[in-house]
Scaffold this active site. Structure first.
Site, PDB file in Angstrom:
ATOM      1  N   GLY A  89       0.782  -0.921   0.130  1.00 30.74           N
ATOM      2  CA  GLY A  89      -0.067  -0.178   0.635  1.00 30.74           C
ATOM      3  C   GLY A  89       0.585   1.554  -0.247  1.00 30.74           C
ATOM      4  O   GLY A  89       1.949   1.188  -0.726  1.00 30.74           O
ATOM      5  N   SER A  90       0.465   2.260   0.243  1.00 28.48           N
ATOM      6  CA  SER A  90       0.867   3.612   0.270  1.00 28.48           C
ATOM      7  C   SER A  90       2.356   4.210   0.939  1.00 28.48           C
ATOM      8  O   SER A  90       2.874   4.846   0.598  1.00 28.48           O
ATOM      9  CB  SER A  90       0.241   5.298   0.982  1.00 28.48           C
ATOM     10  OG  SER A  90      -1.327   4.300  -0.137  1.00 28.48           O
ATOM     11  N   THR A  91       2.482   3.352   2.379  1.00 23.19           N
ATOM     12  CA  THR A  91       3.489   2.966   2.394  1.00 23.19           C
ATOM     13  C   THR A  91       4.773   2.763   1.109  1.00 23.19           C
ATOM     14  O   THR A  91       6.354   3.816   1.467  1.00 23.19           O
ATOM     15  CB  THR A  91       4.068   2.077   3.697  1.00 23.19           C
ATOM     16  OG1 THR A  91       4.107   0.711   3.340  1.00 23.19           O
ATOM     17  CG2 THR A  91       3.407   2.794   5.215  1.00 23.19           C
TER      18      THR A  91
END
Length: 635
Positions: free
Chosen positions: A290-292
């Site tokens: 995801g966004s990490t």
């Protein structure tokens, strides 16, 4: 002629006799001199017997010398069948004390062997059981010292430490990986017996066991205990399927803390499933980050100068069309006009798609590979996974777009921590490690010391500085605000990754993550939190994982002695719901009346008598809660 024939025969006989004598002399010399030790040992083995004494395994210590795995002394039962006169009586008494089968015990005491270890029922006996056997006073029944592995903190760090079998052999974790170092050399009590196995009244020989090598870890036990507490709280609050927390020194690759749930008690590993005890999730579990993962895309774009975070603009209308596929932003309607710094702060997927497009698939995948994704980090633990990346030859526009914001690929937590560490530490990728040094057991002198291993330079120091600034801005003004700590510079990134099952994304089932570090200008610690499908809460990384990471960072600040700093700190913008903090002015040297006026709105407490302030607590120029107490010492 006849006379000559006799002389010839005599000479021939003489030579044969001489040759036989020489052979005999050589054989005696060979036996007495050359083979003496070997034959003496063989002869001795026919009438000597040994009672085994197991060696202690090397201890496992944290970075401050605190014992994480040690040994306790137990006793085990061995029998010498030839010395036991009434075998049925001995078997009956022993089986009663050990609560074992009589026939099995009878087989042990009747076995045609010089010495028999009663296994497993006679191994690692408690004190009371051993005392009962000793009180029987049966010839041929012996209790010998045996070392047993003991983990003082039970389930703490269990997947990292691993566990050992009944014979003290490492079966998982560090116990398995470093088994050859940890295993010592057994000793024995040697005695002598006659041909029937009866003990002779000769002096015994004691051969002392040699302990294994001690191992010192990079783990900080105090920080590890803080991580364990947070994970226990997570399980109680959210009942997730899995939960993971890792902490590392981003400048060296030293793992400071690592744990996950479910875990197990290393002292009682038999009570858990094989799945639970063998899966060290921080290095084994793979999932969409995801966004990490956007930190990798951000780092690549900044290093390639593909974007100016402060000047370049992007309009987010809520989605972006890529080759016929509509990729949505998490915010309905989008964020509107924003700089690329705000794209990072807002974790805007369409904005990151455009960063990936600016880079192109070859350049983006080059950076992703250089950050260490798609292959094992090489950490000194068993069971590490590699993760999965798109084959660059099969990457189309949609695959490039989804990779840009961490979807459609698979990583491990340790890959994520290692990669982000290189983005914020000045651009250097380090190999993570957990064993600091190996120590001689008697003196604790260092035998071997592991040093930080640089793998490669991924981005420049200047790019790393800009990435740190952007991630500090995420915590101050973006999706990571729940990790904000007053008076400490914190950077980080949230992640909300939809889980996949049988090739399809699951509805309402996410892995929520946050990766954060402090101080943001010169990171000493990086923390990664991943919570798999928490129950009873809105599933966003910023609402679930960021507060957990904040708690771990606050513990680390105290444990590691990280000093507060407001220099260059990006201030957060408070909402009416937030607890507001204000800068505490300096009133030292002021009169009591002046100080009271300056500290209007604070709860003032006085210490001493006089009219001049000589000391104040808390100290000035740090942010404190509005209306908090301030103690003034008066002259």
């Amino acid at each position: 002629m006849f006379h000559n024939l006799i002389h010839t025969r005599m000479r021939f006989v003489f030579l044969i006799v001489l040759l036989v004598l020489l052979v005999i002399i050589f054989k005696v010399f060979y036996i007495q001199v050359i083979s003496y030790d070997k034959l003496s040992n063989l002869a001795e083995s026919l009438w000597s017997r040994e009672l085994p004494i197991t060696a202690d395994r090397g201890e496992i210590l944290d970075r401050n010398g605190k014992k994480l795995a040690t040994n306790i002394t137990t006793t085990s039962l061995v029998v010498i069948p030839n010395q036991i006169k009434n075998k049925e009586d001995a078997a009956k008494k022993l089986s009663t004390i050990l609560n074992s089968d009589f026939n099995d015990m009878l087989k042990h005491v009747s076995k045609k062997t010089s010495i028999e270890r009663v296994h497993p029922e006679g191994r690692q006996l408690d004190y009371d059981t051993a005392q009962k056997i000793n009180d029987l006073n049966i010839d041929g029944v012996y209790l010998v010292k045996e070392s047993k592995r003991y983990y003082p903190y039970g389930s703490v760090l269990s997947h990292v430490l691993g566990y050992v079998g009944i014979d003290n052999q490492g079966l998982s974790g560090l116990e398995l990986y470093y088994d050859s170092y940890l295993t010592g050399s057994n000793g024995a009590i040697k005695y002598f017996s006659d041909g029937k196995g009866n003990r002779l009244e000769l002096s015994e020989v004691y051969e002392a066991p040699t302990s294994g090598i001690n191992i010192e870890l990079t783990i900080d036990l105090d920080l590890q205990l803080a991580v364990e507490r947070e994970l226990d709280n997570v399980m109680d609050m959210y009942n997730p399927e899995h939960a993971i927390i890792m902490a590392m020194n981003p400048k060296t690759g030293e793992i400071l803390a690592m744990s996950s749930r479910p875990n197990f008690d290393s002292n009682n590993y038999k009570n858990y499933s094989t799945e639970t005890i063998n899966r060290n999730l921080p290095i084994w579990m793979t999932y969409e980050p995801g966004s990490t993962f956007k930190i990798a895309t951000l780092s690549a774009a900044v290093n390639e100068k593909a974007v100016n975070l402060f000047e370049d603009q992007y309009y987010d209308g809520g989605s972006i069309n890529v080759d016929g596929a509509r990729i949505k932003c998490w915010k309905a309607g989008g964020h509107g006009q924003e700089t690329y710094l705000q794209v990072v702060e807002n974790s805007c997927n369409p904005g990151f798609v455009t960063l990936g497009q600016k880079l192109g698939k070859e350049k983006l995948m080059e950076y992703i590979t250089n950050f260490g994704y798609g292959k094992k980090t090489g950490v000194d633990l068993n069971g590490e996974s590699s993760g999965i990346l798109f084959n660059i030859d099969k990457m189309g526009p949609v695959e490039l777009a989804t990779t840009s914001f961490g979807q459609g690929i698979s990583v491990t937590p340790i890959q994520q921590v290692t990669a982000v560490s290189s983005s914020i530490n000045g651009g250097t990728l380090y190999k993570p490690y957990i064993v600091s040094s190996m120590l001689e057991p008697e003196t604790n002198n260092i035998i071997k010391k592991n040093e930080p291993t640089k793998v490669r330079q991924v981005i420049s120091k200047e790019s790393s500085e800009l990435v740190r600034y952007a991630l500090e801005s995420v915590v101050a003004n973006g999706t990571g605000k729940n990790a904000y700590i007053e008076n400490y510079r914190v950077g980080g990134k949230t992640g909300t990754a939809q889980k996949v099952n049988e090739g399809k994304y699951m509805v309402g089932n996410y892995i929520l993550s946050f990766i954060g570090f402090t101080p943001a200008d010169d990171p000493e610690i990086i923390v990664y939190v991943a919570i798999d499908n928490p129950k009873g809460i809105t599933q966003y990384g910023g609402t679930v994982s960021a507060p957990i990471a904040k708690n771990v960072l606050k513990s680390a600040i105290n444990i590691l002695g990280i000093k507060p700093s407001n220099d260059g700190m990006i201030r957060t913008e408070y909402t009416w719901l937030d607890t507001k903090y204000v800068l505490l002015p300096n009133v030292v040297g002021m009169s009591k009346a002046e100080a009271k006026k300056t500290l209007k709105g604070f709860n003032i407490e006085y210490s001493g008598n006089g009219e001049t302030v000589i000391y104040q607590s808390p100290q000035a120029n740090y942010f404190v809660k509005e209306g908090s107490a301030v103690v003034l010492m008066l002259k």
